[in-house]
Design an enzyme around this catalytic site. Structure first.
Site, PDB file in Angstrom:
ATOM      1  N   TYR A 126      35.908  43.039  32.269  1.00 51.92           N
ATOM      2  CA  TYR A 126      36.872  42.674  33.315  1.00 51.92           C
ATOM      3  C   TYR A 126      36.726  43.705  34.091  1.00 51.92           C
ATOM      4  O   TYR A 126      36.650  44.877  33.840  1.00 51.92           O
ATOM      5  CB  TYR A 126      38.299  42.608  32.515  1.00 51.92           C
ATOM      6  CG  TYR A 126      39.204  42.562  33.587  1.00 51.92           C
ATOM      7  CD1 TYR A 126      39.962  41.079  33.935  1.00 51.92           C
ATOM      8  CD2 TYR A 126      40.072  43.672  34.160  1.00 51.92           C
ATOM      9  CE1 TYR A 126      40.766  41.143  34.721  1.00 51.92           C
ATOM     10  CE2 TYR A 126      41.028  43.621  34.842  1.00 51.92           C
ATOM     11  CZ  TYR A 126      41.544  42.196  35.266  1.00 51.92           C
ATOM     12  OH  TYR A 126      42.439  42.102  36.219  1.00 51.92           O
ATOM     13  N   GLU A 166      39.791  40.404  41.548  1.00 55.78           N
ATOM     14  CA  GLU A 166      39.525  40.102  40.064  1.00 55.78           C
ATOM     15  C   GLU A 166      38.427  39.475  39.719  1.00 55.78           C
ATOM     16  O   GLU A 166      38.150  38.357  40.111  1.00 55.78           O
ATOM     17  CB  GLU A 166      40.855  39.543  39.567  1.00 55.78           C
ATOM     18  CG  GLU A 166      41.071  39.619  38.283  1.00 55.78           C
ATOM     19  CD  GLU A 166      42.230  39.039  37.690  1.00 55.78           C
ATOM     20  OE1 GLU A 166      42.918  39.437  36.621  1.00 55.78           O
ATOM     21  OE2 GLU A 166      42.435  37.868  38.243  1.00 55.78           O
TER      22      GLU A 166
END
Length: 432
Positions: A147, A235
């Site tokens: 991530y 993101e």
């Protein structure tokens, strides 16, 4: 209440959970949302490593695709502004908005069942969203998911980099249950992401060997994208390591600073409004903040806080607001006219409540706009007006001298109560 919150604030849960904040950080809603393929175009333009892809909208696109995109396996993905596409279903009965095939000849048979049909997922309205195109991308073998995120964080007074080797999961839950798996690094806006910082992130994400340097290069490329498009959040989930050791940004969520629209014209030109409420699109043209709701009392208010208070009072007196509409502090007569047109275009509206506190805005300007808009539109709905503040006496005289059946309220509570009563009377009259 959900529509009300949507109209005023966007709560950045990622910033709250991953930065270890005790208070919720609120930021203005960012209205621009891009389709997946559009985000990939921006990433590719800034040197971010992505899957090869092509767009398919018709049979002709599919025919040339095997030449333009010759890969071992293809991923065919419906393009809408909603998640859960893989588990969704179409209005024609076709299952799944994401399919994989190794046969290029099967791309159009799959895409044909998507294009021109509505895709229904957990994140769409019950009737679904129309699919106008599909993205056909190279299928990659993901060895590991991580991530990566950069966002503007008020607690740090600037951008922060957030990384976790636990990609592809609910990252907020990871931050709570396994905080050691989340690293937050403030970024100096002038210095940017340095080589040392990028390598540190790559190590934390557990990239080794040649993949470590590849990851560091991607971290710097993503920072370049973040600043280059005036993003407030970028993101990547997952930032993947493939079976060949490559580092690929598989999926991206980008939020933009709407105040940078004047210098990001190419980015904002990508805005796809086909899925938006036409009234919201029209309101945006005149710098009006409008969100449609399900009630029958149209609201025209200056200021988000006052708008929320107005709707709360409507609820308190047993009514339901039909919309959130904030005209702002620099409103002019033209905007008032457009606001009236948008509100009255809603067939559910039975009464209109204008609530203005004149601080920056001149009440006389609002009053003149209300009178002119009422005359121009031939408004047949009950109209309740509450004005207070700058030049209020002149404004009240303008309303009174207009000769129009405008109900002037003495205060906000009286205005809300009157609007509820008038909407009820109008509904009963229409029912007869």
């Amino acid at each position: 209440m959900a529509g009300l919150l949507k109209s005023a604030f966007h709560l950045s849960h990622t910033a709250q959970c991953l930065s270890g904040l005790k208070k919720v950080n609120a930021m203005q809603v960012r209205f621009l949302n891009l389709l997946e393929y559009q985000s990939k175009v921006l990433m590719e333009n800034h040197g971010v490593n992505i899957q090869k892809f092509k767009m398919v909208r018709n049979a002709d696109d599919a025919k040339t695709l095997s030449k333009d995109l010759a890969v071992d396996e293809y991923v065919v993905k419906a393009q809408i502004l909603a998640g859960g596409r893989g588990k969704g279903h179409f209005s024609n009965g076709f299952k799944g908005g994401v399919h994989i095939t190794k046969d290029a000849n099967q791309i159009w048979p799959l895409a044909e069942k998507m294009v021109g049909h509505k895709l229904i997922t957990k994140q769409t309205p019950p009737s679904g969203i129309m699919v106008n195109s599909v993205m056909v991308a190279e299928s990659i073998v993901i060895k590991r998911e991580t991530y990566f995120c950069i966002l503007m964080d008020r607690a740090h007074n600037g951008p922060v980099l957030i990384a976790s080797p636990a990609g592809g999961m609910d990252i907020e839950e990871v931050a709570v249950s396994s905080p050691h798996l989340v690293k937050t690094i403030p970024i100096d806006i002038i210095e940017g992401v340095t080589d040392d910082m990028a390598l540190t992130v790559a190590e934390f994400l557990e990239f080794h060997g040649t993949s470590r340097q590849k990851c560091a290069e991607q971290v710097k490329a993503l920072w370049s994208l973040f600043t280059g498009v005036d993003a407030v959040q970028l993101e990547i989930n997952p930032l993947a390591e493939t079976d060949t050791g490559d580092v690929v940004s598989v999926d991206a969520k980008i939020q933009f600073d709407d105040n940078a629209q004047f210098r990001q014209k190419d980015v904002f030109a990508m805005d796809d409004t086909t899925e938006s409420d036409p009234r919201e699109v029209e309101a945006a043209k005149y710098n009006l903040n409008y969100i449609g709701m399900s009630g029958d009392i149209g609201c025209l208010v200056n200021g988000a806080g006052l708008a929320m208070a107005t709707m709360d009072l409507i609820h308190l007196h047993g009514g339901q607001p039909a919309n959130f509409l904030d005209v702002g502090g620099s409103v002019n007569e033209t905007q008032v006219k457009q606001a009236f047109d948008i509100i009255s275009s809603d067939p559910n509206v039975k009464a209109i409540l204008v609530n203005v506190f004149g601080g920056i805005v001149n009440c006389a300007t609002i009053a003149t706009g209300v009178v002119n808009a009422t005359r121009a539109s031939g408004l047949k709905l009950p109209l309740v007006v509450r004005l207070e503040g700058t030049n209020v006496d002149a404004a009240k005289k303008i309303l009174q001298d207009s000769g129009l059946p405008i109900i002037q309220a003495k205060d906000l509570d009286h205005a809300a109560m009157t609007a509820v009563d008038q909407a009820s009377l109008k509904a009963k009259a229409q029912a007869c």
